[in-house]
Design a protein around this motif. Structure first.
Motif, PDB file in Angstrom:
ATOM      1  N   LEU A  73      -4.669  27.183  61.614  1.00  0.00           N
ATOM      2  CA  LEU A  73      -4.477  28.430  60.859  1.00  0.00           C
ATOM      3  C   LEU A  73      -5.530  28.476  59.767  1.00  0.00           C
ATOM      4  CD1 LEU A  73      -3.014  30.997  59.887  1.00  0.00           C
ATOM      5  CD2 LEU A  73      -1.454  29.510  58.605  1.00  0.00           C
ATOM      6  N   ILE A  74      -6.370  29.502  59.795  1.00  0.00           N
ATOM      7  CA  ILE A  74      -7.454  29.643  58.816  1.00  0.00           C
ATOM      8  C   ILE A  74      -7.249  30.927  58.033  1.00  0.00           C
ATOM      9  CG2 ILE A  74      -9.945  29.903  58.481  1.00  0.00           C
ATOM     10  CD1 ILE A  74     -10.356  28.300  61.050  1.00  0.00           C
ATOM     11  N   VAL A  75      -7.290  30.816  56.719  1.00  0.00           N
ATOM     12  CA  VAL A  75      -7.155  31.961  55.822  1.00  0.00           C
ATOM     13  C   VAL A  75      -8.426  32.070  54.995  1.00  0.00           C
ATOM     14  CG1 VAL A  75      -5.959  32.813  53.771  1.00  0.00           C
ATOM     15  CG2 VAL A  75      -4.644  31.938  55.706  1.00  0.00           C
ATOM     16  N   SER A  76      -9.052  33.223  55.041  1.00  0.00           N
ATOM     17  CA  SER A  76     -10.283  33.458  54.286  1.00  0.00           C
ATOM     18  C   SER A  76      -9.965  34.165  52.979  1.00  0.00           C
ATOM     19  CB  SER A  76     -11.259  34.307  55.104  1.00  0.00           C
ATOM     20  OG  SER A  76     -12.451  34.559  54.376  1.00  0.00           O
ATOM     21  N   VAL A  77     -10.398  33.581  51.876  1.00  0.00           N
ATOM     22  CA  VAL A  77     -10.161  34.169  50.546  1.00  0.00           C
ATOM     23  C   VAL A  77     -11.491  34.330  49.811  1.00  0.00           C
ATOM     24  CG1 VAL A  77      -7.763  33.469  50.273  1.00  0.00           C
ATOM     25  CG2 VAL A  77      -9.563  31.850  49.687  1.00  0.00           C
ATOM     26  N   THR A  78     -12.523  34.705  50.556  1.00  0.00           N
ATOM     27  CA  THR A  78     -13.815  35.000  49.959  1.00  0.00           C
ATOM     28  C   THR A  78     -13.776  36.404  49.360  1.00  0.00           C
ATOM     29  OG1 THR A  78     -14.684  35.979  51.985  1.00  0.00           O
ATOM     30  CG2 THR A  78     -14.958  33.592  51.712  1.00  0.00           C
TER      31      THR A  78
END
Length: 314
Positions: A73-78
Motif C-alpha cells: 500500500l503506497i500513499v503519496s503525500v507530495t
C-alpha cells in the motif's frame, strides 16, 4: 472496526505530513514502513528528513523501484504540483499487487491524470485528501475515494488513522478538499486583509469582536442567511464592499480580496436575480444557486446564438 493487520506501507514524501504519518503508524505498532523522498539524501532538508525517519523507525529508500519492492500500500503525500510527475515515475514499477493513492492537494482532473498514467500497471488506484492538520498527529482527518479508497481506509483506520471513504468515483475526495479551500483559504486571506486595515485604524480587537458574533453561529445558518438574501441585495452589498475597499486602501493596504468580493457581487447583480425573484428572498440556498446557474446557462446560450448569427453574416 476491522482488526489490525500487518502490511507493508509505503510513503512518497517525508515532509510534515509524511513524517507525521510515518512516526504515528510506527508508534501504533505498524512494523514495515518505507518512504521515498527525492530529497532525503541530497536536498536542503535531507538531514531533517533522515533524522525524523531514524527516530520513527521508518526506512528511507533511494528510488521509486525500491519503494515498490518494499511496500504493497503506497500513499503519496507530495505537493499537488508534483502529482503527475510522481505518477510517471511510478508507472514502470507498480503492478497488480500494489494499492496506490495520491493524497496531495490537487484537483479531480489531476487525480484522474494520475490514474491515467498508472492505469496499465494493474495497481488498485484511488485518491485522498487531508482535511485536518498535523497538529492533531497522524489521526488528522482524511478522506479517500476511488477503487482503492475503501481498501486504504480498511487497512489504516484500525491503526488509529481517521479516513472517511466518500465513494467509488475517483477524484471525489480531492474535489471536496480543493473546493472547500475556496472558502477556507479565502477566509484566511480576507482575515489578513481585514486585520491589517483594522490595525491601522486601531480597531482590530473591536472588528474581531464584531465579526465573531456572526461567525459563532453554525455555518449552515450563515449560508442560509447570506446566499438567498444575496440574490436580492447584491447591488447594496456591492456598494458597501466598494466602500470597504476604499477604507482598506486608505490604510495603505492593497484591497486585493475586497475588490475581488466587489467584483463577484457586481457580477451577481448583473444577472438580474432581484427581478427574477420579484424582490422576494428565496426560501433556501439551493433555490438561489439554481437560479444563478440558470441565468449563467441562459447567458452562455445567448452568446452562442449571437456568435452563430455573426458567423452567418460573415
Amino acid at each position: 472496526m476491522k482488526e489490525q493487520q500487518q502490511f507493508r506501507f509505503g510513503l512518497v514524501g517525508y515532509g510534515e505530513i509524511g513524517s507525521t504519518l510515518g512516526s504515528g503508524l510506527r508508534g501504533a505498532g505498524l512494523k514495515q514502513i518505507a518512504c521515498y523522498d527525492r530529497y532525503a539524501f541530497d536536498g536542503p532538508y535531507s538531514q531533517l528528513i533522515q533524522k525524523r525517519a531514524k527516530e520513527a523507525g521508518v526506512t528511507l529508500v533511494r528510488s521509486n523501484q525500491e519503494l515498490a519492492d518494499a511496500a504493497d500500500l503506497i500513499v503519496s503525500v507530495t505537493p499537488g504540483s508534483a502529482s503527475l510527475e510522481s505518477a510517471d515515475a511510478f508507472s514502470s514499477v507498480l503492478d497488480s499487487r500494489h494499492t496506490f493513492l495520491d493524497f496531495a492537494s490537487a484537483t479531480p482532473k489531476v487525480k484522474l491524470g494520475v490514474a491515467d498514467r498508472l492505469s496499465k500497471t494493474g495497481a488498485l488506484l484511488g485518491d485522498g485528501s487531508i482535511m485536518g492538520t498535523p497538529k492533531n498527529g497522524y489521526s488528522m482527518g482524511m478522506l479517500s475515494s476511488g477503487p482503492a479508497g475503501k481498501r486504504a481506509a480498511d487497512l489504516l483506520v484500525p491503526w488509529g488513522m481517521q479516513i472517511d471513504y466518500v465513494g467509488e468515483r475517483l477524484g471525489t475526495a480531492s474535489g471536496i478538499k480543493i473546493l472547500r479551500s475556496v472558502l477556507i483559504k479565502g477566509i484566511e486571506a480576507l482575515t489578513d486583509e481585514m486585520l491589517l486595515a483594522a490595525r491601522f485604524y486601531g480597531l482590530d480587537e473591536a472588528v474581531l469582536a464584531s465579526a465573531s458574533k456572526t461567525l459563532t453561529r453554525p455555518w449552515m445558518d450563515t449560508v442560509e442567511s447570506l446566499t438567498p438574501s444575496g440574490v436580492i441585495h447584491a447591488k447594496r452589498r456591492k456598494e458597501e464592499v466598494e466602500m470597504a475597499a476604499e477604507a482598506v486602501a486608505d490604510a495603505g493596504i492593497d484591497p486585493i480580496m475586497t475588490r475581488s468580493t466587489a467584483a463577484r457581487l457586481r457580477w451577481k447583480e448583473g444577472l438580474g436575480l432581484k427581478e427574477h425573484f420579484n424582490g422576494v428572498v428565496p426560501a433556501n440556498y439551493q433555490i438561489a444557486i439554481e437560479a444563478i446557474v440558470s441565468k449563467m446557462e441562459a447567458g452562455k446560450a445567448a452568446q452562442q446564438t449571437a456568435a452563430t448569427k455573426a458567423g452567418e453574416r460573415v
